[in-house]
Design an enzyme around this catalytic site. Structure first.
Site, PDB file in Angstrom:
ATOM      1  N   GLU A 145       0.864  -1.180   0.000  1.00 15.81           N
ATOM      2  CA  GLU A 145       0.000   0.000   0.000  1.00 15.81           C
ATOM      3  C   GLU A 145       0.904   1.235   0.000  1.00 15.81           C
ATOM      4  OE1 GLU A 145      -2.759   0.521   3.277  1.00 15.81           O
ATOM      5  OE2 GLU A 145      -3.551   2.361   2.377  1.00 15.81           O
ATOM      6  N   ARG A 367       6.411 -12.049   9.220  1.00 11.38           N
ATOM      7  CA  ARG A 367       6.883 -10.714   8.860  1.00 11.38           C
ATOM      8  C   ARG A 367       8.281 -10.502   9.410  1.00 11.38           C
ATOM      9  NH1 ARG A 367       3.668  -5.980  10.824  1.00 11.38           N
ATOM     10  NH2 ARG A 367       5.248  -5.238  12.227  1.00 11.38           N
ATOM     11  N   LYS A 377       4.240   1.456  11.468  1.00 13.27           N
ATOM     12  CA  LYS A 377       4.039   2.901  11.309  1.00 13.27           C
ATOM     13  C   LYS A 377       3.757   3.553  12.650  1.00 13.27           C
ATOM     14  CE  LYS A 377       2.727   2.871   6.588  1.00 13.27           C
ATOM     15  NZ  LYS A 377       2.795   1.389   6.499  1.00 13.27           N
TER      16      LYS A 377
END
Ligand SMILES: [Zn+2]
Length: 622
Positions: A145, A367, A377
């Site tokens: 994204e 991940r 983030k």
């Protein structure tokens, strides 16, 4: 019980990897369970695996005795120089390599046998074959994204996606998953592309989910017509509460026609009843899998200005809806995504089933982030927003631009990522493993130069020559540089504090000196060392003496003021580490100003660095 040799080798490999993942501590239970899961590929079924446990434990305890560096070296060697070994070992076996350190080569041979054995199961080291893959037909996709700068986690996904596409002569699609105009920016599309280019990942197709919004509306209508979706205009609070309590709202009772009309109004921006209306999937409100409790497929997002399509749409698909349909329409055969999406797999397949669309195979991987250097983030963006960290390419950040600025090479990231494979374990690997791959790549391309931190002035008596020529690399031909001097040089205060009158030491590539006097200097002579001292010494010639300390130096006549930034982990546990950037100051050989920004080099007895600007370098690693 005598174990099959190949099985022993596999066990060793598993144990070494485990040691690296767990602070040099091999966990026998983990090795045993992994060894068992591998066993059928190597020794076949029909074994009483439990009877092997004592021997596996013995192997583990032998390996545990190796130092942490030996383990890492062995491991990194295997991964980064696999082909070299195969050749070396071949020679060794043929008796052509006589000087080889026998123990080490033998160990490598065994491990090599272990990693080359399960070839029918593993493509590259650790990368499992893709279930159902057909040569020439595999299509993978990397769907970031564009709402932030790409980081090491993105690198893992992109590299694995590409590696699979390459292995099967298939295709890789880079698809910007851009369905939230409030969060996405053109700057991020560009940063992602730049990061991918830097990594050397080459997608065959580049596209945006936002290209396909009309198609996604059509599939939504199809779902509504089949009564698999309905418009819900309950308040977000009610929806949340109902989801938790498995309560079905009255909106589910609306007719297909009414849902179609409402959806049409939502598409056109004219739905006035309930500003927060959403299109929901008719899943199962009492499912144990909460992702199936009538999830949101479309939501209204007003006031955004999408970087690609502007204000054309106000009704946007969620990831849950866009991902399966885009994957399917793009012909993706294998869709890899991180493990946190695992609960959403049922939903992904269910939507495609109900639309009679082909289903890609979903594959999860863990991940990637490093201990103390989070990628989320939530933890990174505030640092930038509050100005604690000024730029996205700050070398303390796990962004690709940060890693690049720190001096990490893209090839090291690729090798590192492949060494992790697509395991599901959620351990955070040590950044040292990445560094060990990087070090091997930097070593042959980095000139060796001198820097002295906190310089101390040394007057040398009888230093008759005016200059000296120094090789830029001890073993490779990287040219030479000429260093000019008079009778004053600098050494680092870290070395000076250990020096006593009468000591003899070697100034690398210059001469031996004997220390005559150590004095306090006047203020005029202050050069930066905390003790403000001056050393007087005598040139003692060039005779090689391995017993005396060898230290680096910088000529007063041939120096520039220099600064090195040393990034440390951003966080300590959950707490921001206030001291995550050390600045070392001192003097460097003026030759360094000939290197271009971005060039790697090594400061002798300090570490590998990368030129940041005319007078600053960034410390890469030891
Ligand atoms: Zn409702």
């Amino acid at each position: 019980m005598i174990l099959d040799e190949k099985f022993v080798n596999t066990i060793k490999l598993i144990a070494l990897k485990n040691a690296i993942e767990f602070d040099n501590n091999i966990k026998p239970d983990v090795v045993i369970s992994r060894a068992f899961s591998f066993s059928k590929f190597i020794i076949g079924d029909n074994h009483d695996l439990k009877s092997y446990i004592p021997e596996i434990k013995a192997i583990v305890s032998e390996l545990q005795k190796l130092s942490v560096d030996d383990k890492k070296e062995l491991y990194a060697d295997i991964l980064s120089r696999k082909n070299d070994y195969l050749r070396e070992n071949e020679k060794y076996r043929n008796g052509k390599r006589h000087q080889a350190p026998e123990g080490k080569i033998k160990q490598k041979t065994e491990i090599d046998a272990a990693i080359s054995k399960p070839k029918e199961q593993l493509l590259e080291f650790g990368l499992p074959i893709l279930d159902g893959a057909v040569e020439g037909n595999v299509i993978t996709r990397f769907p970031p994204e564009p709402n932030g700068y790409p980081h090491i986690g993105h690198a893992k996904a992109a590299v694995i996606d590409e590696e699979y596409a390459k292995k099967y002569n298939g295709k890789l699609i880079l698809r910007y998953d851009d369905t939230n105009p409030l969060k996405e920016k053109l700057e991020y599309y560009d940063a992602i592309k730049e990061g991918i280019d830097w990594l050397g990942v080459k997608p065959q197709i580049i596209k945006n989910t936002s290209d396909d919004i009309e198609k996604l509306y059509d599939y939504a209508k199809k779902l509504i017509r089949k009564n698999f979706a309905y418009v819900c205009d309950c308040s977000p609070e009610t929806i949340k509460k109902n989801r938790i309590n498995s309560i079905v709202c009255d909106c589910t009772l609306n007719s297909i026609d009414k849902n179609l009309r409402s959806f049409e109004l939502m598409v056109n921006g004219n739905y006035s009843k309930g500003a927060s209306a959403i299109l929901r999937y008719r899943g199962n409100m009492s499912s144990l899998n909460t992702a199936m409790r009538d999830p949101t497929l479309f939501r209204i997002i007003k006031g955004g200005n999408h970087p690609k399509v502007g204000s054309k749409y106000t009704l946007w698909p969620t990831y849950d809806f866009a991902a399966p349909i885009e994957d399917s329409l793009d012909g993706v055969t294998h869709a890899l995504r991180t493990k946190e999406y695992e609960l959403r797999n049922d939903l992904y397949y269910s939507i495609l089933d109900n639309l009679d669309l082909p289903k890609p195979k979903l594959i999860e991987f863990s991940r990637l982030e490093f201990e103390g250097i989070p990628v989320s983030k939530r933890k990174i963006t505030p640092l930038i927003e509050q100005g604690i960290i000024k730029r996205w390419d700050d070398p303390r950040l796990p962004t690709l631009m940060g890693l690049r600025r720190r001096g990490i090479l893209p090839e090291a990231i690729r090798k590192f990522v492949l060494s992790l494979s697509i395991t599901l374990s959620e351990t955070k690997p040590s950044i040292e493993i990445l560094e060990s791959f990087n070090r091997k790549l930097l070593d042959p391309i980095s000139p060796r130069l001198f820097f002295v931190k906190d310089p101390v002035r040394v007057f040398i008596k009888y230093l008759d020559a005016e200059s000296v020529e120094i090789k830029n690399h001890p073993t490779l031909d990287m040219g030479k540089r000429r260093v000019h001097f008079e009778n004053i040089i600098y050494i680092s205060n870290d070395d000076a504090i250990r020096i006593k009158i009468g000591d003899t030491l070697r100034l690398m590539d210059l001469c031996n000196i004997e220390i005559l006097r150590i004095e306090q200097s006047g203020d005029d002579d202050k050069v930066g060392n905390p003790d403000n001292k001056i050393i007087y010494a005598l040139n003692k010639g060039n005779e090689v003496n391995h017993k005396i300390p060898k230290i680096q130096w910088v000529s007063e006549k041939d120096q520039i003021q220099y600064k090195i930034l040393r990034p440390l982990p951003l966080y300590s546990g959950d707490k921001y580490n206030e001291n995550n950037l050390v600045i070392d100051t001192g003097v460097a050989e003026s030759f360094i100003s000939k290197l271009q920004t971005g060039a790697p080099f090594q400061f002798v007895r300090y570490g590998f660095c990368r030129i940041d600007d005319q007078t600053t370098a960034i410390f890469t690693h030891r």
